[in-house]
Design a protein around this motif. Sequence first.
Motif, mmCIF file in Angstrom:
data_model
loop_
_atom_site.group_PDB
_atom_site.id
_atom_site.type_symbol
_atom_site.label_atom_id
_atom_site.label_comp_id
_atom_site.label_asym_id
_atom_site.label_seq_id
_atom_site.Cartn_x
_atom_site.Cartn_y
_atom_site.Cartn_z
ATOM 1 N N ASN A 155 12.546 -1.274 -48.721
ATOM 2 C CA ASN A 155 11.433 -1.966 -49.397
ATOM 3 C C ASN A 155 11.535 -1.955 -50.919
ATOM 4 O O ASN A 155 10.666 -2.497 -51.603
ATOM 5 N N ASP A 156 12.592 -1.350 -51.465
ATOM 6 C CA ASP A 156 12.823 -1.439 -52.909
ATOM 7 C C ASP A 156 13.299 -2.845 -53.270
ATOM 8 O O ASP A 156 13.965 -3.523 -52.478
ATOM 9 N N SER A 188 7.695 0.132 -59.592
ATOM 10 C CA SER A 188 6.890 -0.364 -58.482
ATOM 11 C C SER A 188 5.426 -0.068 -58.755
ATOM 12 O O SER A 188 5.076 0.680 -59.662
ATOM 13 N N THR A 189 4.610 -0.659 -57.929
ATOM 14 C CA THR A 189 3.177 -0.491 -58.106
ATOM 15 C C THR A 189 2.763 0.956 -57.898
ATOM 16 O O THR A 189 3.173 1.603 -56.953
ATOM 17 N N LYS A 190 1.942 1.502 -58.774
ATOM 18 C CA LYS A 190 1.413 2.832 -58.566
ATOM 19 C C LYS A 190 0.477 2.815 -57.362
ATOM 20 O O LYS A 190 -0.357 1.936 -57.216
ATOM 21 N N LEU A 191 0.601 3.795 -56.520
ATOM 22 C CA LEU A 191 -0.139 3.794 -55.268
ATOM 23 C C LEU A 191 -1.289 4.783 -55.268
ATOM 24 O O LEU A 191 -1.835 5.118 -54.223
ATOM 25 N N SER A 218 2.142 1.798 -47.544
ATOM 26 C CA SER A 218 2.594 1.714 -48.937
ATOM 27 C C SER A 218 3.291 0.384 -49.244
ATOM 28 O O SER A 218 2.989 -0.266 -50.257
ATOM 29 N N LYS A 253 -0.338 -6.081 -54.339
ATOM 30 C CA LYS A 253 -0.389 -6.091 -55.802
ATOM 31 C C LYS A 253 0.527 -7.159 -56.385
ATOM 32 O O LYS A 253 0.167 -7.859 -57.336
ATOM 33 N N SER A 254 1.739 -7.290 -55.814
ATOM 34 C CA SER A 254 2.702 -8.255 -56.357
ATOM 35 C C SER A 254 2.232 -9.692 -56.161
ATOM 36 O O SER A 254 2.580 -10.580 -56.941
ATOM 37 N N GLU A 296 1.960 -2.454 -52.038
ATOM 38 C CA GLU A 296 2.813 -2.982 -53.097
ATOM 39 C C GLU A 296 2.883 -4.507 -53.021
ATOM 40 O O GLU A 296 2.843 -5.198 -54.045
ATOM 41 N N THR A 298 2.753 -5.110 -44.006
ATOM 42 C CA THR A 298 3.297 -6.267 -44.732
ATOM 43 C C THR A 298 3.150 -7.540 -43.904
ATOM 44 O O THR A 298 2.940 -8.620 -44.462
ATOM 45 N N LYS A 319 -4.330 3.416 -53.524
ATOM 46 C CA LYS A 319 -4.052 2.774 -52.246
ATOM 47 C C LYS A 319 -5.100 3.165 -51.204
ATOM 48 O O LYS A 319 -5.298 4.349 -50.941
#
Length: 365
Positions: free
Chosen positions: A64-65, A92-95, A104, A111-112, A108, A128, A98
Motif C-alpha cells: 500500500n506504499d 503518507s497521511t498521519k493516522l 489504515s 484523505k488522498s 489514507e 479500500t 483515524k
Amino acid sequence: MANSEIKVERSAANDERVKVIELLVSQDEFVSSQQPIALIEGSKAIFELTSSGTGYINLLFSENDYVEVGTTFAEVSDNVENYKLRKNTPASTKLLDKPEHFTSPAFEMLKSLNLDVNDFSDYELVTTEVIQSFQIKKLNELITNHKDILIKKSKEQKILIIGAGKAAGQLLSVFHSKGNCSIVGFVDDTEEKQNTLHMGYPVLGKIADIESVLRKHSANAIICSIGNLNARKKVVELACELAIPLANAIHPSVIFDENVNIGTGNYIGPNCFVGTNTTIGFGSFISSNTVIEHDCQIENCISTGPSVSLSGSVSVESGCILGSGIVIEPYVHIGQNSSIASGCIITQSINANSQLKMKTNYTLS
C-alpha cells in the motif's frame, strides 16, 4: 559481490508514482534473478517487479506504499549483513485521527481523495474497496445529473488541458488535426512547470487555479491528459462542479460503426474500432489499436493499454484498468474498479474490485 538495486520503472508515459499492491517475497528471503518480488499498480495496469540479481533481499517499501518512478524498491546482497540501504518511510497521511472502523489503507485513501469521513459513519468496517465503490457511485451520479452540461458543444472549442505530462502529446496530435478547436494551455500541479511552455503551450497555473484560468482565457471546455484514473475521476467531478463541458480527443483514424453513443472527456487513440450499438461513457483513456466490438457497454473513467480486444456484448463498469493486449470474450462483465494485467484472456465475468495478474518475463530454456 556488489549489492544489486531493484528500481521501479515507468509502466505508462504519465506515471510519476505507482502503488505497491502485494509483496511476493519476505524480508531477507533468498531470491533468484528475474523472480517476481512484488505486484505494482500503475495508471494502466498491474505488473510484476522482478529481482535484478540472486541473493538475500532487503525490501525498502511495504504493501500500500506509493513509490516514485525511478526509486530503488529493494536491494539484493549475498549476505543480510551487507545491506547498504534502509527501509523507506514514505510520506503518507498521519493516522492519529483515524476512526476505529477504518482500515489504515482505507483512511489514507480517503484523505488522498479528499472525501468526508462522515459519509462512512454507517459502515461497520471501511476498507479500500468501500472507498472505491463510494467514489464510483458518487462519480456516476454526478455524471448522470450533469450530463447535459458535460456534452454541451460550442461552435469553436477553446480547450484547457489538465496535466502537462508526456501523454499530453497524444491529445495535442488529435487537436492539431481538428479545425474547430484551439488550445489555451495547461494547468498542472508540478511547481517547476509553472509559467513555462509545455509542448508549445503555456502552463497557466495549478489545478486549484482552474476556475480563474477558465475565466481569464475564456476556455469553454476541459480535458484530462493524465492516464491515472484517480486524476481522471477528479477532472470529471471538477467539470460537473464548475458546469464546464468536457472535450473529446478522438484520433481521426478511429472507425465508428453505426449507432455508437459516446460521452465526453475521452481520449481514443489511433486505429481503434468501435462497433455498432456500443456505448462509451465519460473520462476514459482508450489506447491505440483497441477493438470494441458491437453492443459493448463501457462506463466511465476506463483506462486501457494498446491493442485491447473486447468481443461483442462485453460490459465494463467504471474505474477499470485494462493492460495491453487483453482479450475479453463475448458477454463477459467486468465489475467496477477491477484491474487486469497485460496479456490476459478473459473468458468469464469478473467481480468488482478484482485484480487479475499473469506471470511475465520468464525465459524459456
